[in-house]
Design a protein around this motif. Structure first.
Motif, PDB file in Angstrom:
ATOM      1  N   ILE A  81       0.807  -1.224   0.000  1.00 57.97           N
ATOM      2  CA  ILE A  81       0.000   0.000   0.000  1.00 57.97           C
ATOM      3  C   ILE A  81       0.845   1.281   0.000  1.00 57.97           C
ATOM      4  CG2 ILE A  81      -0.374   0.181   2.509  1.00 57.97           C
ATOM      5  CD1 ILE A  81      -3.349   0.956   1.645  1.00 57.97           C
ATOM      6  N   ALA A  82       2.002   1.264   0.644  1.00 54.23           N
ATOM      7  CA  ALA A  82       2.819   2.483   0.701  1.00 54.23           C
ATOM      8  C   ALA A  82       3.205   2.958  -0.697  1.00 54.23           C
ATOM      9  CB  ALA A  82       4.045   2.266   1.573  1.00 54.23           C
ATOM     10  N   GLY A  85      -0.086   3.582  -2.893  1.00 56.25           N
ATOM     11  CA  GLY A  85      -0.803   4.767  -2.420  1.00 56.25           C
ATOM     12  C   GLY A  85      -0.149   6.031  -2.932  1.00 56.25           C
ATOM     13  N   ALA A  86       1.169   6.075  -2.888  1.00 55.83           N
ATOM     14  CA  ALA A  86       1.893   7.258  -3.366  1.00 55.83           C
ATOM     15  C   ALA A  86       1.629   7.479  -4.856  1.00 55.83           C
ATOM     16  CB  ALA A  86       3.386   7.095  -3.092  1.00 55.83           C
ATOM     17  N   VAL A  94      -6.860  13.027  -8.599  1.00 56.73           N
ATOM     18  CA  VAL A  94      -7.121  12.569  -7.228  1.00 56.73           C
ATOM     19  C   VAL A  94      -6.810  13.716  -6.276  1.00 56.73           C
ATOM     20  CG1 VAL A  94      -6.342  10.994  -5.403  1.00 56.73           C
ATOM     21  CG2 VAL A  94      -6.689  10.142  -7.727  1.00 56.73           C
ATOM     22  N   THR A  95      -7.825  14.145  -5.495  1.00 53.56           N
ATOM     23  CA  THR A  95      -7.584  15.290  -4.609  1.00 53.56           C
ATOM     24  C   THR A  95      -7.207  14.896  -3.186  1.00 53.56           C
ATOM     25  OG1 THR A  95      -9.950  15.499  -4.266  1.00 53.56           O
ATOM     26  CG2 THR A  95      -8.956  17.001  -5.857  1.00 53.56           C
ATOM     27  N   HIS A  96      -7.664  13.778  -2.704  1.00 52.80           N
ATOM     28  CA  HIS A  96      -7.240  13.338  -1.381  1.00 52.80           C
ATOM     29  C   HIS A  96      -6.973  11.849  -1.489  1.00 52.80           C
ATOM     30  CE1 HIS A  96     -10.079  16.613  -0.736  1.00 52.80           C
ATOM     31  NE2 HIS A  96      -9.703  16.760   0.513  1.00 52.80           N
ATOM     32  N   CYS A  97      -5.936  11.371  -0.836  1.00 50.07           N
ATOM     33  CA  CYS A  97      -5.646   9.941  -0.894  1.00 50.07           C
ATOM     34  C   CYS A  97      -5.060   9.489   0.443  1.00 50.07           C
ATOM     35  CB  CYS A  97      -4.667   9.661  -2.037  1.00 50.07           C
ATOM     36  SG  CYS A  97      -4.402   7.911  -2.342  1.00 50.07           S
ATOM     37  N   TYR A  98      -5.751   8.557   1.085  1.00 53.04           N
ATOM     38  CA  TYR A  98      -5.348   8.120   2.424  1.00 53.04           C
ATOM     39  C   TYR A  98      -5.413   6.606   2.572  1.00 53.04           C
ATOM     40  CZ  TYR A  98      -6.502  12.918   3.881  1.00 53.04           C
ATOM     41  OH  TYR A  98      -6.577  14.271   4.021  1.00 53.04           O
ATOM     42  N   GLU A  99      -4.527   6.065   3.413  1.00 52.17           N
ATOM     43  CA  GLU A  99      -4.723   4.713   3.914  1.00 52.17           C
ATOM     44  C   GLU A  99      -5.512   4.842   5.214  1.00 52.17           C
ATOM     45  OE1 GLU A  99      -1.257   2.616   5.360  1.00 52.17           O
ATOM     46  OE2 GLU A  99      -2.437   0.822   5.785  1.00 52.17           O
ATOM     47  N   LEU A 111      -7.775   1.778   1.172  1.00 55.85           N
ATOM     48  CA  LEU A 111      -7.234   2.936   0.450  1.00 55.85           C
ATOM     49  C   LEU A 111      -8.407   3.766  -0.065  1.00 55.85           C
ATOM     50  CD1 LEU A 111      -4.561   4.271  -0.692  1.00 55.85           C
ATOM     51  CD2 LEU A 111      -5.108   3.112  -2.833  1.00 55.85           C
ATOM     52  N   PHE A 112      -8.395   5.047   0.261  1.00 57.30           N
ATOM     53  CA  PHE A 112      -9.475   5.963  -0.129  1.00 57.30           C
ATOM     54  C   PHE A 112      -8.886   7.011  -1.070  1.00 57.30           C
ATOM     55  CE2 PHE A 112     -12.884   5.502   3.320  1.00 57.30           C
ATOM     56  CZ  PHE A 112     -12.346   4.360   3.898  1.00 57.30           C
ATOM     57  N   MET A 114     -10.186  10.279  -3.535  1.00 61.80           N
ATOM     58  CA  MET A 114     -11.299  11.109  -4.004  1.00 61.80           C
ATOM     59  C   MET A 114     -11.041  11.521  -5.456  1.00 61.80           C
ATOM     60  SD  MET A 114     -14.081  12.143  -2.683  1.00 61.80           S
ATOM     61  CE  MET A 114     -13.841  12.136  -0.913  1.00 61.80           C
TER      62      MET A 114
END
Lengths: 161, 149
Positions: A81-82, A85-86, A94-99, A111-112, A114
């Motif tokens: 995911i690291a 995700g990056a 993509v405006t926001h990206c979080y684990e 993984l989210f 937007m």
């Protein structure tokens, strides 16, 4: 990290926003009983500490014709995911990206991202691109469209003292 | 309102940080080749028509010792508005969106202390009788809030 009473006052004075006048910091300074120079110095410090991320406009996506707003969610292999995700976070749409943690059994996604677009077709196409990047590291995905803004405010500090 | 090219240039620029100086709008206006009064008038108009929902500092609650947490609830349609009123009554609820999913209400809690998240989420559960799922961020991968106007 805690914040001082003066900083708290400064934050409270700017919660509604920065005035659209030629000397906005002088206007805020007079409300807080500081000089413009001192205020600018303290704001610089708050920025250095990360309390203020930036002073900027929050656009209304809907008014800009970006009426399709999809929260894409992905069940991604924890081991990868690291890096992935990056990669997803760097995509221009993509405006926001979080684990985030999964909420099993009903919510397997960790993984989210937007994704904004003018139409749902456009958002779906972008979702397809993300799926291709994640490949076999992704075990499942979904998309949640927002249908209504129910509340939108800036951070509100409770008044102390 | 309809945006012209100048409005769009302004909106794109103003999503980035404002210079920290006594006359920041004059500085941005000079960057864009505009008069300061023109910039301020257009910004005020975009704010009034809600193209810009807010202009000002973006605070990071975590840097102040506080916390953010994305939360979700599965709210039955029949009680949606009643639950919404109860949820939104909490000042810690910063934004709230209705979404197309079994989990149909998604909101962000912003609190001054990490404990505040649990206190508020538990209070909402008590008041509504509906579980509040909590999705705190574990890792952030670049925030590029900016949208091309």
């Amino acid at each position: 990290m805690s914040i001082s009473d003066t900083d708290r006052q400064i934050i409270a004075a700017m919660q509604e926003g920065l005035p659209l006048v030629p000397r906005p910091f002088a206007a805020i300074a007079s409300q807080t009983g500081l000089t413009e120079e001192t205020l600018l110095h303290r704001i610089a410090e708050l920025k250095a500490r990360g309390v203020i991320r930036r002073i900027a406009a929050a656009p209304n996506h809907y008014k800009l014709g970006m009426t399709a707003n999809g929260m894409t969610v992905w069940d991604v292999d924890d081991a990868r995911i690291a890096g992935l995700g990056a990669q997803i976070g760097a995509l221009p749409y993509v405006t926001h990206c979080y684990e985030r943690p999964r909420a099993l059994p009903g919510w397997p996604y960790n993984l989210f991202a937007m994704v904004h677009g003018a139409t749902r077709d456009e958002v779906e196409a972008k979702r397809g691109e993300i799926a291709a990047i994640l490949g076999a590291a992704c075990r499942g995905h979904d998309i949640l469209y927002s249908t209504r803004i129910l509340k939108k405010t800036g951070l509100r500090l409770k008044q102390k003292g | 309102m309809t945006l012209d090219d100048t409005d769009r240039r302004i909106l794109n620029r103003m999503q980035d940080d404002l210079p920290l100086c006594p006359d920041p709008y004059a500085a941005v206006a000079a960057e864009l080749g505009l008069a300061e009064t023109d910039l301020l008038t257009r910004l005020a108009r975009m704010k009034e028509s809600r193209v810009i929902t807010r202009f000002g500092p973006f605070f990071d609650a975590a840097a102040m010792g506080g916390a953010f947490c994305l939360c979700a609830m599965e709210v039955p349609e029949a009680v949606f508005e009643t639950v919404l009123t109860k949820v939104n009554a909490h000042p810690e609820v910063a934004h709230n969106y209705e979404r197309t999913h079994r989990l149909n209400m998604w909101f962000v809690l912003a609190t001054e202390t990490p404990e505040g998240i649990q206190v508020t989420a538990d209070a909402i559960e008590r008041e509504t009788g509906i579980a509040v799922l909590r999705f705190p961020k574990l890792q952030e991968f670049f925030i590029g809030f900016r949208v091309a106007a």
